[in-house]
Structure formats: structure tokens, C-alpha cells
Design an enzyme around this catalytic site. Structure first.
Site, PDB file in Angstrom:
ATOM      1  N   CYS A   2     -42.669  37.640 -35.573  1.00 42.19           N
ATOM      2  CA  CYS A   2     -43.141  38.643 -34.919  1.00 42.19           C
ATOM      3  C   CYS A   2     -42.509  40.097 -35.439  1.00 42.19           C
ATOM      4  O   CYS A   2     -41.410  39.876 -36.039  1.00 42.19           O
ATOM      5  CB  CYS A   2     -43.061  38.703 -33.625  1.00 42.19           C
ATOM      6  N   ARG A  27     -43.940  38.909 -43.380  1.00 44.02           N
ATOM      7  CA  ARG A  27     -43.338  38.022 -42.641  1.00 44.02           C
ATOM      8  C   ARG A  27     -44.429  37.062 -41.968  1.00 44.02           C
ATOM      9  O   ARG A  27     -43.841  36.043 -41.412  1.00 44.02           O
ATOM     10  CB  ARG A  27     -42.636  38.636 -41.628  1.00 44.02           C
ATOM     11  N   TRP A  78     -46.556  36.268 -34.065  1.00 39.50           N
ATOM     12  CA  TRP A  78     -47.023  34.979 -34.747  1.00 39.50           C
ATOM     13  C   TRP A  78     -46.670  33.880 -33.577  1.00 39.50           C
ATOM     14  O   TRP A  78     -45.553  33.926 -32.973  1.00 39.50           O
ATOM     15  CB  TRP A  78     -45.510  34.969 -35.939  1.00 39.50           C
ATOM     16  N   ASN A 104     -40.266  40.402 -29.277  1.00 35.93           N
ATOM     17  CA  ASN A 104     -39.974  39.443 -30.349  1.00 35.93           C
ATOM     18  C   ASN A 104     -39.077  38.478 -29.803  1.00 35.93           C
ATOM     19  O   ASN A 104     -38.022  38.884 -28.792  1.00 35.93           O
ATOM     20  CB  ASN A 104     -39.466  39.883 -31.491  1.00 35.93           C
ATOM     21  N   GLY A 105     -39.347  37.133 -30.037  1.00 37.45           N
ATOM     22  CA  GLY A 105     -38.134  36.148 -29.532  1.00 37.45           C
ATOM     23  C   GLY A 105     -38.975  35.234 -28.391  1.00 37.45           C
ATOM     24  O   GLY A 105     -40.151  35.194 -28.398  1.00 37.45           O
ATOM     25  N   GLU A 481     -33.198  14.694 -49.867  1.00 35.27           N
ATOM     26  CA  GLU A 481     -33.787  16.052 -49.697  1.00 35.27           C
ATOM     27  C   GLU A 481     -33.211  17.131 -50.589  1.00 35.27           C
ATOM     28  O   GLU A 481     -33.576  17.974 -51.121  1.00 35.27           O
ATOM     29  CB  GLU A 481     -33.500  16.377 -48.174  1.00 35.27           C
ATOM     30  N   LYS A 485     -35.000  19.271 -53.523  1.00 34.84           N
ATOM     31  CA  LYS A 485     -34.783  20.786 -53.495  1.00 34.84           C
ATOM     32  C   LYS A 485     -34.517  21.165 -54.865  1.00 34.84           C
ATOM     33  O   LYS A 485     -35.116  22.252 -55.504  1.00 34.84           O
ATOM     34  CB  LYS A 485     -33.579  21.351 -52.621  1.00 34.84           C
ATOM     35  N   GLU A 488     -37.436  20.766 -57.248  1.00 35.97           N
ATOM     36  CA  GLU A 488     -38.742  21.643 -57.194  1.00 35.97           C
ATOM     37  C   GLU A 488     -38.295  23.100 -57.620  1.00 35.97           C
ATOM     38  O   GLU A 488     -39.318  23.717 -58.479  1.00 35.97           O
ATOM     39  CB  GLU A 488     -38.632  22.036 -55.660  1.00 35.97           C
ATOM     40  N   HIS A 504     -26.428  -1.450 -59.241  1.00 34.32           N
ATOM     41  CA  HIS A 504     -27.242  -2.369 -59.353  1.00 34.32           C
ATOM     42  C   HIS A 504     -28.243  -1.751 -60.592  1.00 34.32           C
ATOM     43  O   HIS A 504     -29.374  -2.383 -60.608  1.00 34.32           O
ATOM     44  CB  HIS A 504     -27.876  -2.794 -58.194  1.00 34.32           C
ATOM     45  N   LYS A 601     -47.375  26.423 -51.390  1.00 35.66           N
ATOM     46  CA  LYS A 601     -46.655  26.164 -49.991  1.00 35.66           C
ATOM     47  C   LYS A 601     -47.379  25.307 -49.230  1.00 35.66           C
ATOM     48  O   LYS A 601     -46.876  24.526 -48.264  1.00 35.66           O
ATOM     49  CB  LYS A 601     -46.666  27.459 -49.336  1.00 35.66           C
TER      50      LYS A 601
HETATM   51  C1  F6R Z   1     -40.451  20.842 -50.321  1.00 37.28           C
HETATM   52  C2  F6R Z   1     -41.653  21.128 -49.516  1.00 37.28           C
HETATM   53  C3  F6R Z   1     -42.851  20.082 -49.698  1.00 37.28           C
HETATM   54  C4  F6R Z   1     -43.246  19.889 -48.266  1.00 37.28           C
HETATM   55  C5  F6R Z   1     -44.510  18.983 -48.083  1.00 37.28           C
HETATM   56  C6  F6R Z   1     -45.184  18.834 -46.771  1.00 37.28           C
HETATM   57  O1  F6R Z   1     -39.683  21.742 -50.189  1.00 37.28           O
HETATM   58  O2  F6R Z   1     -41.971  21.969 -49.012  1.00 37.28           O
HETATM   59  O3  F6R Z   1     -42.283  18.757 -49.847  1.00 37.28           O
HETATM   60  O4  F6R Z   1     -42.372  19.551 -47.239  1.00 37.28           O
HETATM   61  O5  F6R Z   1     -45.561  19.564 -48.845  1.00 37.28           O
HETATM   62  O6  F6R Z   1     -45.676  20.014 -46.393  1.00 37.28           O
HETATM   63  P1  F6R Z   1     -45.720  20.316 -44.832  1.00 37.28           P
HETATM   64  O7  F6R Z   1     -44.510  20.010 -43.987  1.00 37.28           O
HETATM   65  O8  F6R Z   1     -46.496  21.697 -44.819  1.00 37.28           O
HETATM   66  O9  F6R Z   1     -46.859  19.321 -44.326  1.00 37.28           O
END
Ligand code: F6R
Length: 606
Positions: A2, A27, A78, A104-105, A481, A485, A488, A504, A601
Site C-alpha cells: 500500500c 509498488r 494492495w 498501511n500495514g 534455490e 537464482k 536466472e 558419483h 514474472k
Molecule cells: C524464480 C521464480 C520462478 C517462480 C515460478 C513460479 O525466481 O520467480 O521460478 O518461482 O515461475 O511462480 P509463482 O510462484 O508465481 O507460481
């Protein structure tokens, strides 16, 4: 997240407020609204215009032309409590329509406060936590607004940044904050309030920053500050020389770094009022009969799936139900053994991932009970699932997920306790687990202090072509993970291996100068992982280790020490140096960390 803006001065408030809201659009939000004090002769009247949708829609609303006053407050929402709708949008009014509030919060004890208000004859018209605030102010108001706000603050648990206006004190905006940012911008015969500096940077570079549980009385030619007990507080003016771009990111170079640094607060909000020491975990899951499940499937994609892998361990340990983690894109095509005795947990930041939606449909058709862990309120997955629990990570704008992951792991662990308690498993260990969860946000803050060390190491190895992450158990989950990262955002080839698997096959890839990153947080497996790292060092590898154990090994190039925690929670801490590592490698390569190539995203296609 928010956004809040406020204006008091001689100009018409609406254009200033609209511009402020527009500059906070980056945001993410779902609703917008404004309240202004209109004056006719010496009478003041409170006018509110609000609705779900964009600020542009609000601007186009003809009712806005009736808001002529020079004092006003505005908000972009939001959704956290209640779907995006006109009723749930801010500003909210009290029952007498004398106090308008934006907030907000998250008010964690809002259910209890709603009850108190209802018992005192108040009606609440929205589903929000916020609506309790103007009504509590009304209930506590005896002609002194500062006393009413202070009394109200003492009743609120959770986080808040609020603005209040009223025809009862037309020359003032009252603001207050706890655990949610709020600044007062200083003008000439006019002053501004904002949750974020960019909202008013077009008007001033001079700001006061409110500290925790402080109140400010903002008039057009004076600003006074008080603590929660109404003792006056003196503050220094801060001059902020930000350009427009860095101001959108609150001074951070990129959204990804900003979001990495938002993790302590995001995790705090995700825990919220769900967890306290002397009570059972509180989640909005109705009356599910957990005794009927003989199997749990966790289904998700990418980072969300990695959060699932990290949570499988505590689900099995505390709930004693066999738990499998599946990629949604695999699950949907492999005829999984799902029936009415299966609990399926879906994890998604966006709530819109096509493969996860398809897997959810399949699970429902097969008779499973479905619970989703989602960040975006009202998204498709939340509408399709039997039950949804929300992470409160706030909007994640960088494509690479960071704060959503740590909030997902946190919430899944809270879910594990919830299920264990529902099954009647109450143990000392479970109580200790709650203590450890409550301590997480502060420990995350401590881990962020490792930033400089990680940055230096990234500078040394950013030209590498291949990189390996190893760990065992939960440390392997985090390695996956960390490796994702890095791939990506830095476009460096990288793999994560269970440390014991190295010998192995993959060890054939290690040669002089290869970088291997070890995650070693488990007291049971650290020695073993160290032996595997030794095998790499012998073959000439550069080695970075993220650990909370007392490791004595002079051959390791860099050791990042993180705080100890419950082993089931260590992923929330150990992932952070890996997020920072990927970030600084990409920065050294001068890449766009927020928008990596070929990625979106929200993955709404198969
Ligand atoms: C990696 C990333 C993706 C998402 C995946 C699932 O940084 O963002 O691997 O985690 O595409 O996305 P959601 O969580 O939106 O279902």
C-alpha cells in the site's frame, strides 16, 4: 504494498495527491482512494472518493471534481484482508463519518478489535483490518484527537502507518506509525505526508522521519512530533537528494536488492498474528479433518517448488504424514496417486502460474483437499483452491523471487505446526519451534549484514562459466534455490547437487579454479558436507561456505557465518547470502538484475 500520501496547504489537494499516488504505482496495488476536507463558509465536510482499480480510473471519476479542499489524504491499497472492492478501499470512515483514515500495514488483532467495537454498537462495513482504526479513534475521542490516537495506538497489535483527517480539526493531518514507514515532507506554507519519499519528492527534498510509535501533527505551517504517551519529541530535518529512478526503489539500485532487504519485515508480516507462544496456530482453514490424510503432495514451480522442498521436512517430522514435492508441470501429466485421502498444497507467488493451476484442477477432480499458499490476493489459484493462506510478502517486482520464497518457507512451517496441533501432536519441540519462528525476522536482519563479504567474493568469481552448489538435506534444498537464482540473473551455468552425490559423477567437473559453494547448517550432516568440500578443494576448487556451525578449516576461501536457528528454518537464513551472491555476480557482469532475459514474472503459459 500500500501507498500513503497526504497534503495540507493552500493549493487544491487532489492534484498533489493524485500525482503522489501515481509516483507510487510501481509498488503494485489494486485500489485507490482520496479523502478531502471541503470548506464552505466556515463549515467543513469530509468527502471520499475511492474504488478498486487504477489511479487513472480514480482520476477519471467525475466525483473527484467535487473534492475542492486544501487538506487531504490518499491511498493505494494492495489487498491483504478482503478482496479488492470499493468497500475495502481506503480511506475508511468511522460510523459517525467524522474521521477518515488511510492505513498501511496489518492490524494483527483486528478480529478481537472488531468484536469490541461491535459490542459497543459499531457496525463494520468492510472486510478490512483498517476499518477498526477510525472507529476506535471515534470511541476514544473526547475532544482531544491526540489522546484518541494515542489510546487507539495502544490497542493496535501489528504494523501501521496511518493518516487521519476530520472536520473536527480541519487545520491538521494526524499521522502515526509502527513498523511501517512514514515521512513528513516540509514545504513553505504547505506540508506533505507519505509512506515513501518518491510520492512527494517533486515538492520537497526535506523530510522528517517518524520513529516507532510516534505521532505527528501536521499543519500547513507547523509540524510537531509526540511519542505514544504524548511527550513532545524534537527531530532533525533530513535532506534527501535522490533522482527519480533511485527514489522509486527507495534508494536501492534495483528492486531485487530492495526486496532482499525487505525480508525481515515481510516475514514479520507473514507470521503476523498467526503464531503466538501460548496459543494454537491460527490459520483460516475452517474445519479440515486432517486425520483423513495419508499423504501430502506439495506442488509448485521454480522457486515456489524449492520452498516446498524446504517445508517437506517439517511437515513429515511434525505431522507424521508422508510428503512428496512435485513440479506442477510433471505432476499434471504423471497420473499421481491422488484421492480423498490426499492433501495437496499448492505454492505460488503470483497465483497465476498456468502449470500450477492445471495441477490444482487435476487434484480437485481426483477428490483431494487443496490448500494454496499464495502472495497475490484474489488471484486465480486462490479462487480455485478449497482453502488459501496468504504470504504477506508485499508485491514482488523483480523477476527473480526472493522475499516470496522466505515468506513461503515461513508460512509452510507455520502450516506444519497448525496441522500437527490439529492432529493432537503437542510437544516441547513444537513449542520451541514456535519460539524459533518468532525470532526469525531479527535473525534475517543479522544475515543481511554479510552483504559486504558476499559482494567481495562475487567480485572474485563473476567471470566463471560454471558454478556448483552442494549441501545435504535442507541445505541441499537451499542449494537448489541458490543455483536457480544464479542461473536466472547472471546467466552462469550452475548446478546444485546433494553433497553425497558429488563423488558419483559430478566431481569429474571440478578442476582448478572451479567455484563450489557449500551450505552447511545441519549439525548432523555438516561434517559430511565438509568432507565433500575437501574433495573439491583437493581438485583446486575455490570454496565458499554458508554455515551456522563452528567449522575450523583453513582451506575454505570464505566462510559466511549466519545465526543458528531451528534446523527446519535454516533455509530462510542460509538462502540470503546466496540471493546476494547471485545479485552481485549479475551486477559485476553489468546485467539487468530485475528483468533477466527470457523470463517473465508471471508464467501464464504451459
Ligand atoms: C524464480 C521464480 C520462478 C517462480 C515460478 C513460479 O525466481 O520467480 O521460478 O518461482 O515461475 O511462480 P509463482 O510462484 O508465481 O507460481
Amino acid at each position: 504494498m500500500c501507498g500513503i500520501v497526504g497534503y495540507i496547504g493552500n493549493k487544491k489537494a487532489v492534484p498533489v495527491l493524485i500525482n503522489g499516488l501515481l509516483s507510487l504505482e510501481y509498488r503494485g496495488y489494486d485500489s485507490a482512494g482520496i479523502a478531502v476536507l471541503n470548506q464552505s463558509n466556515n463549515e467543513y465536510d469530509l468527502k471520499v472518493v475511492k474504488d478498486k482499480g487504477r489511479v487513472k480510473n480514480l482520476e477519471a471519476n467525475p466525483e473527484l471534481d467535487t473534492l475542492l479542499g486544501t487538506t487531504g489524504i490518499a491511498h493505494t491499497r494492495w489487498a491483504t484482508h478482503g478482496m479488492p472492492s470499493k468497500e475495502n478501499s481506503h480511506p475508511h470512515l468511522d460510523n459517525s463519518k467524522k474521521f477518515a483514515v488511510v492505513h498501511n500495514g496489518i492490524i494483527e488483532n483486528y478480529v478481537e478489535l472488531r468484536k469490541i467495537l461491535q459490542d459497543n454498537g459499531y457496525t463494520l462495513y468492510s472486510e478490512t483490518d483498517t476499518e477498526v482504526i477510525p472507529n476506535l479513534i471515534h470511541m476514544n475521542y473526547n475532544g482531544n484527537i491526540l489522546e484518541a490516537v494515542s489510546k487507539t495506538m495502544k490497542l493496535l497489535k501489528g504494523s501501521y502507518a496511518i493518516e487521519v483527517i476530520s472536520p473536527l480539526f480541519p487545520d491538521k493531518i494526524i499521522v502515526a506509525k509502527k513498523d511501517s514507514p512514514l515521512v513528513v515532507g516540509i514545504g513553505k506554507n504547505e506540508n506533505y505526508v507519505a509512506s515513501d519519499i518518491p510520492a512527494v519528492l517533486a515538492h520537497t527534498n526535506n523530510f522528517y522521519f517518524l520513529d516507532e510509535q510516534e505521532i505527528a501533527v501536521v499543519e500547513k505551517d507547523s509540524i510537531k512530533f509526540y511519542d505514544i504517551n504524548l511527550k513532545e519529541v524534537k527531530k532533525d530535518i533530513k535532506n534527501i537528494e535522490w533522482d527519480a529512478e533511485s527514489s522509486e526503489k527507495n534508494g536501492f539500485e534495483d528492486y531485487m536488492l530492495k526486496e532482499i532487504y525487505e525480508q525481515p519485515q515481510a516475514i514479520r508480516e507473514t507470521i503476523g498474528s498467526r503464531l503466538s507462544l501460548d496459543e494454537k496456530v491460527n490459520l483460516e482453514l475452517g474445519n479440515i479433518d486432517f486425520t483423513k490424510f495419508d499423504k501430502i503432495y506439495i506442488v509448485a514451480c521454480g522457486t515456489a517448488m524449492h520452498a516446498g522442498i524446504a517445508a517437506k521436512y517439517s511437515l513429515e517430522k511434525f505431522c507424521k504424514i508422508p510428503t512428496e514435492v512435485d513440479m506442477a508441470s510433471e505432476f499434471r501429466y504423471r497420473n499421481p496417486l491422488v484421492n480423498e485421502h490426499t492433501l495437496c498444497i499448492f505454492i505460488s507467488q503470483s497465483g497465476e502460474t498456468a502449470d500450477t493451476i492445471a495441477a490444482l484442477r487435476l487434484a480437485k477432480e481426483a477428490g483431494a483437499t487443496t490448500i494454496s499458499v499464495v502472495n497475490v490476493i484474489g488471484s486465480s489459484i486462490t479462487r480455485l483452491s478449497d482453502y488459501t493462506i496468504y504470504t504477506h510478502a508485499g508485491p514482488e517486482i523483480a523477476v527473480a523471487s526472493t522475499k516470496a520464497y522466505t515468506c513461503q518457507v515461513t508460512l509452510l512451517n507455520i502450516l506444519a505446526i497448525y496441522i500437527a496441533e490439529a492432529l493432537g501432536y503437542n510437544s516441547e519441540e513444537l513449542n520451541k519451534f514456535k519460539v524459533d519462528l518468532l525470532e526469525l525476522p531479527d535473525k534475517v536482519k543479522d544475515v543481511l549484514e554479510t552483504m559486504e563479504q558476499v559482494k567481495d567474493f562475487a567480485e572474485k568469481v563473476y567471470t566463471q562459466k560454471d558454478l556448483y552448489f552442494i549441501g545435504r538435506g535442507l541445505d541441499y534444498a537451499v542449494s537448489m534455490e541458490g543455483s536457480l537464482k544464479l542461473k536466472e540473473i547472471s546467466y552462469i551455468h550452475s548446478e546444485a547437487y546433494a553433497a553425497g552425490e558429488l563423488k558419483h559423477g559430478p566431481i569429474a567437473l571440478i578442476e582448478k579454479g572451479t567455484t563450489v559453494i557449500g551450505v552447511a547448517t545441519s549439525p548432523i550432516t555438516t561434517e559430511k558436507t565438509l568432507s565433500n568440500l575437501e574433495e573439491s578443494i583437493t581438485r583446486g576448487a575455490n570454496v565458499l561456505v554458508v554455515t551456522n556451525q563452528n567449522i575450523k578449516n583453513g582451506k575454505i576461501d570464505l566462510m559466511i557465518h549466519i545465526p543458528g536457528t531451528n534446523p527446519y528454518l535454516s533455509p530462510v537464513l542460509s538462502v540470503i547470502p546466496l540471493q546476494l551472491f547471485a545479485y552481485y555476480i549479475a551486477k559485476n557482469k553489468k546485467l539487468d538484475v530485475d528483468k533477466p532475459r527470457n523470463l517473465a514474472k508471471s508464467v501464464t503459459v504451459e
